[in-house]
Design a protein around this motif. Sequence first.
Motif, PDB file in Angstrom:
ATOM      1  N   TYR A  44      26.292  48.184  33.610  1.00 32.94           N
ATOM      2  CA  TYR A  44      27.449  47.084  33.583  1.00 32.94           C
ATOM      3  C   TYR A  44      28.206  47.383  35.357  1.00 32.94           C
ATOM      4  O   TYR A  44      27.700  48.212  36.274  1.00 32.94           O
ATOM      5  CB  TYR A  44      28.120  48.185  32.866  1.00 32.94           C
ATOM      6  N   ALA A  45      29.183  46.483  35.763  1.00 26.82           N
ATOM      7  CA  ALA A  45      29.605  46.552  37.162  1.00 26.82           C
ATOM      8  C   ALA A  45      31.242  45.947  36.688  1.00 26.82           C
ATOM      9  O   ALA A  45      31.518  45.084  35.698  1.00 26.82           O
ATOM     10  CB  ALA A  45      29.278  44.772  37.724  1.00 26.82           C
ATOM     11  N   SER A  46      32.009  46.559  36.875  1.00 25.93           N
ATOM     12  CA  SER A  46      33.508  46.860  36.551  1.00 25.93           C
ATOM     13  C   SER A  46      33.862  46.866  34.367  1.00 25.93           C
ATOM     14  O   SER A  46      34.431  45.570  34.403  1.00 25.93           O
ATOM     15  CB  SER A  46      34.313  45.744  36.791  1.00 25.93           C
ATOM     16  N   GLY A  47      33.181  47.214  34.495  1.00 29.44           N
ATOM     17  CA  GLY A  47      33.125  47.590  32.782  1.00 29.44           C
ATOM     18  C   GLY A  47      32.665  46.458  32.308  1.00 29.44           C
ATOM     19  O   GLY A  47      32.341  46.637  31.175  1.00 29.44           O
ATOM     20  N   ASN A  48      32.715  45.491  32.740  1.00 25.72           N
ATOM     21  CA  ASN A  48      31.633  44.156  32.031  1.00 25.72           C
ATOM     22  C   ASN A  48      29.860  44.189  32.065  1.00 25.72           C
ATOM     23  O   ASN A  48      29.884  44.843  33.508  1.00 25.72           O
ATOM     24  CB  ASN A  48      31.984  43.143  32.796  1.00 25.72           C
ATOM     25  N   THR A  54      28.091  38.731  31.127  1.00 26.15           N
ATOM     26  CA  THR A  54      29.407  38.310  31.913  1.00 26.15           C
ATOM     27  C   THR A  54      28.507  36.488  32.574  1.00 26.15           C
ATOM     28  O   THR A  54      29.266  35.382  32.569  1.00 26.15           O
ATOM     29  CB  THR A  54      29.377  38.646  33.427  1.00 26.15           C
ATOM     30  N   GLU A  70      27.363  42.279  40.789  1.00 26.25           N
ATOM     31  CA  GLU A  70      27.632  43.674  41.772  1.00 26.25           C
ATOM     32  C   GLU A  70      27.706  43.627  42.998  1.00 26.25           C
ATOM     33  O   GLU A  70      26.959  42.839  43.915  1.00 26.25           O
ATOM     34  CB  GLU A  70      25.996  44.536  40.990  1.00 26.25           C
ATOM     35  N   SER A  71      28.667  44.419  43.334  1.00 26.53           N
ATOM     36  CA  SER A  71      29.113  44.885  44.361  1.00 26.53           C
ATOM     37  C   SER A  71      27.904  44.925  45.655  1.00 26.53           C
ATOM     38  O   SER A  71      27.650  44.612  47.484  1.00 26.53           O
ATOM     39  CB  SER A  71      29.817  46.066  44.903  1.00 26.53           C
ATOM     40  N   SER A  97      33.394  39.338  40.082  1.00 29.13           N
ATOM     41  CA  SER A  97      33.301  40.616  38.691  1.00 29.13           C
ATOM     42  C   SER A  97      33.701  40.480  37.670  1.00 29.13           C
ATOM     43  O   SER A  97      33.096  41.266  36.396  1.00 29.13           O
ATOM     44  CB  SER A  97      33.792  42.271  39.183  1.00 29.13           C
ATOM     45  N   SER A  98      33.920  39.290  37.655  1.00 26.03           N
ATOM     46  CA  SER A  98      34.384  38.711  35.836  1.00 26.03           C
ATOM     47  C   SER A  98      33.984  37.416  36.097  1.00 26.03           C
ATOM     48  O   SER A  98      34.003  36.602  36.337  1.00 26.03           O
ATOM     49  CB  SER A  98      35.323  38.778  35.473  1.00 26.03           C
ATOM     50  N   GLU A 124      36.411  34.792  37.849  1.00 23.33           N
ATOM     51  CA  GLU A 124      35.923  35.133  39.560  1.00 23.33           C
ATOM     52  C   GLU A 124      35.542  34.032  39.792  1.00 23.33           C
ATOM     53  O   GLU A 124      35.274  33.728  40.740  1.00 23.33           O
ATOM     54  CB  GLU A 124      36.251  36.293  39.877  1.00 23.33           C
TER      55      GLU A 124
END
Lengths: 585, 266
Positions: free
Chosen positions: A410-414, A419, A545-546, A565-566, A569
């Motif tokens: 998961y990244a930022s809740g997604n 995604t 992923e950051s 992150s989404s 974006e």
Amino acid sequence: MALDEYIFGKLVNYFKNKPVNAALLERRVLLKEIKPRLIILARALTGKAIDIFPAVKEGGFKGNSFFLPESFSFFNSKNLNFNYYIFRVLFLTVQQKKQFNWYQSTMLPDENARKLAQQNAPLILECLFQEYPVAQKIYEDLLLNTDTESTEPIEKAWLYGNWMADKKENYETPDIITIEKITDNKSTTLPKTTIQSKPVEEIINLIVDIKQQEDYVMTHNFEKVDTADEFNGTWRDFDGEDELEDHNDALNELNLKYTIRVDDATHSVYQAEFTDNAMVAESSDSKTKGNFIFYDEWNFYKKTYKEKYIRLYPCEYPFADSDFYQVTINNNNAVLTRLRKMLTSLNNKWEQQHLQAQGGEIDIDMAVTRYVDILSGHTASDNVYISDRKLKKDLSFLLLIDMSLSSDSYASGNRVIDTAKQTAILFGEILNEYHIDFAIQGFYSKTRNYSYYLSLKDFDKSWHTSKHKIGALQPEGYTRIGPALRHSGTLLDKRPAKNKWVILLSDGKPNDFDRYEGRYGVEDVKQSLRELNQQNIHSYALAIESSAKYYLCQMFGQNHYQIVSSPVELLQSFIKLYEKISHHN
Amino acid sequence: MKINDNSIITAHPYYRISAKEEDVFTHAFKNKIPVLLKGPTGTGKSRFVEYMASILNKELITVSCHEETSSTDLIGRFIIKGTETIWLDGPLVTAVKTGAILYLDEVAEARPDVIVAIHPLTDHRRELYIDKLGQTLKAHTDFMLVASFNPGYQRGYKELKPSTRQRFAAISFNYPIPAIETEILINETGVDEDSAKKLVKIAEKIRNLKELGLTETVSTRLLVDAAKLIHTGLPKRLSVRTAIIEPLTDEEDIITALTDLANLLI
């Protein structure tokens, strides 16, 4: 669980997790909070791709990995505790430059490792103070020790760390080839639980002894609350039920120094951050059925290609999930409308044609020229209009989706794979509407013998039949980016368009069972990007992923990747990319 | 578009030669070979052209190209004045007529028709066809074309075609070696040697960082700005932060990390 076991377990847990006092929390500096800052600092100072990992105790360095304590609270002020980390990074920078580490094959006991570090510290300090005078002030502050509850000065081991078993840089990896039985079992079981492990600094990989495994006799280690075994010489069955959470405490006690790799599907994930030194066996050649294409792989140690090293299986993705498509479209209606607007305005801008005999606007320069011609008695041209005629777009896009198991995170809740799937659907929807040539492909791998390249939408296939396939994608296997990029190059090379782009959607970290990781993987990806460049194919990476920025920049270079992150974006950055490309076109 | 019509310079502008670039340029000028200057921003490309124009005692006309720069902007246009139309020479025509050095800064940014317009000037023909006047203009013997471009940051989006590139002799510019960069800072700003050395060291370390996603890294120009601020009395760490770190990025994390780094070194 019997009552006595239950009570014992509770008691152990109470003592283990007893609350830490507030003052300590106040002054404590956690490595994970300052890690990105320290990584940038270490990379700037050394010019190398340094990574930072939590250490078992005081830590040291190994190649380009620095090990630092997980948290530090010896001093009473947060500032001094932070400065401790800065000092350690500086110290390790110089230590690494001087190559002060244990390069011999014999084991070095912890005691001696600390001793060696302390004996050689004066040499490092001298060099350190010369290069960074500010470090001397920090060091003296730490030594003065006025700001602690303890009456003892800080232990030398904390300041100087220990020497770790290391290998000289650019060492040649021995070409040990062991036969690893890696079956092609496409399991549908996905891991359900993930827990972060304790730090580990060294990993020794063992080769599975099937005979002993069959003879396994269940053993128990009674000092632990639950049983999770360290490797102790006997092989147990890898049955694999998802009970990881129940075993969490036992796992925290585990020493991850010895690891093995198996081919059974994962049921639970116990995440150990550091895997850099894992000595993984290279896989041997295997004979398989089905159509495959050989690709070369770049061996950066020898600066040569390993010819016909990869077997890549291109195939059409057989599954479909229409619901996912429908839900994505319904949920992102507003986004799609906005994208359409952006793209339309873009298209109108760059499709303006000058010197037209008719059109919506007058080209003022041409009108003046016409006026001059008429006045001077020349034949005047009627082509004074600007029109917004549609031209055929000379573009081909290939969206390459990384389907590996890492996309299950998961990244930022997604969820990363969701995604990616949503982005692919919106991407396809828009490109299809604007009649732009595009393909959507997915890839994953299980060693060099099984590199899969799944076609979700081929260039010449219709979007209407392909769009339902994307929703069915599931995370699987590992990330061997090189061959996937090479095959994308082969596909794009056949397209007639002048402007060709591969857009990689990945977490950007190349890895596979058989040593395709770390610098080797990064260099192979870089080489395959160079090959694309020679074929006049451009590349761009989008990551969800950051932490990907530490890998992507090494491979794609500045200005050729973006972290998002989404899906919204992702698409916006795609539109920006499209704008840049089309303006040039 | 910026045109410096009256840029005949009497005192030579400061430029520190770091290799044989002066000789290369002088010989290219003698042989009328167009020159392409390649390199990242702030490495002294424009300063070098100014310096060479001054050494050769030639007029320099600079055109900063952008994506709307068209051949009309370069060659010239008719304007209407009362009932008359008047032809106005563009900077290219002026340079071709008067024998000036025409410097097309960031030439890859310009529209493709600009490149087509300059092609006949860059080979043996050395002539310019002005379609609006129906005239062909022979170039003055001293006319020279110089262009600059930044190969790194527009890769894939905007590139010079090989057929254009092959019309130029090319010189690469990069960040100078530390000793020379220190000398440049001292000469350009009058800052003390110790500060200059420290600034150069900070730049060297930041240039190590490829993963920050910075479009461009610390240029000599940024260092010169920081050195100027220090020289006029602004505290050193603040000068570095304002003139070097803040212009590079807006990301808070990176600013913090770079500030840590700078504070260790100055």
